[in-house]
Scaffold this active site. Sequence first.
Site: not given
Lengths: 142, 142
Positions: B8, B81, B132
Amino acid sequence: MKIGRLNHVGVATPDVKAAAKTYADLYGAIDATEAKDFPHLGVRVVFVSVPNMQIELIEPLGADSPIHKFLEKNPKGGQHHMCFEVSDIVAARDAMRERGATVLGTGEPYIGAHGVPVIFVHPKDTGGVLVELMQAPDEGAH
Amino acid sequence: MKIGRLNHVGVATPDVKAAAKTYADLYGAIDATEAKDFPHLGVRVVFVSVPNMQIELIEPLGADSPIHKFLEKNPKGGQHHMCFEVSDIVAARDAMRERGATVLGTGEPYIGAHGVPVIFVHPKDTGGVLVELMQAPDEGAH
């Protein structure tokens, strides 16, 4: 009109080659193109591929590059835009206007770094996110 | 260690419900979850799905939310992010350190909004991009 898959995330950087080396050395993302200059777009680009999308590393090229302002604000670089595929770029452009969004520039789709027509939607319309819409590349070319 | 698919893009916003409505109304991206609060993470989240990934809309929750600082700098929101899947989060954490990157917090993987362990790599290590890394969710759950 609805968006399809995320084609790429555009990441601005002062140096595409150094950035590509970081994605390779730190994250093992070694599937990257050579740096290519797009003088008419004002950018130098490297595409780093992961299994389901690309990271489009973008370095300013020339004094009028559209990336200069972003890098002035974010000297180390950062996430610059998200690009989604659409089945018909002209219909998508018209839908954006009908739905009240601002298409950047003249609004006429133009050939982007992927060789297909694109438009950009103003970040004010998408909560600060610059959105690129791209005519979906021919599936046969994947 | 190499990264896998992009799971994502995290997008910070002052209001996840309003942002989800924008993605639905403007872009036809109507496949979205209900807003869910994660008090231990300091965020309220809506996931908007497109065919190959999700947009993780993130709103600050509570005074200590890690999103406050970002929204102070970008009041309308913006890309926060990128999250990539890895096959082994502990091995990935160790690789990040061996390769000279800074893992945020204690470095101990913790359960993120997707229910699997995650770590974050400092944006200084990736040209201003907060990355991430997420233990790849069980394929059976897709």
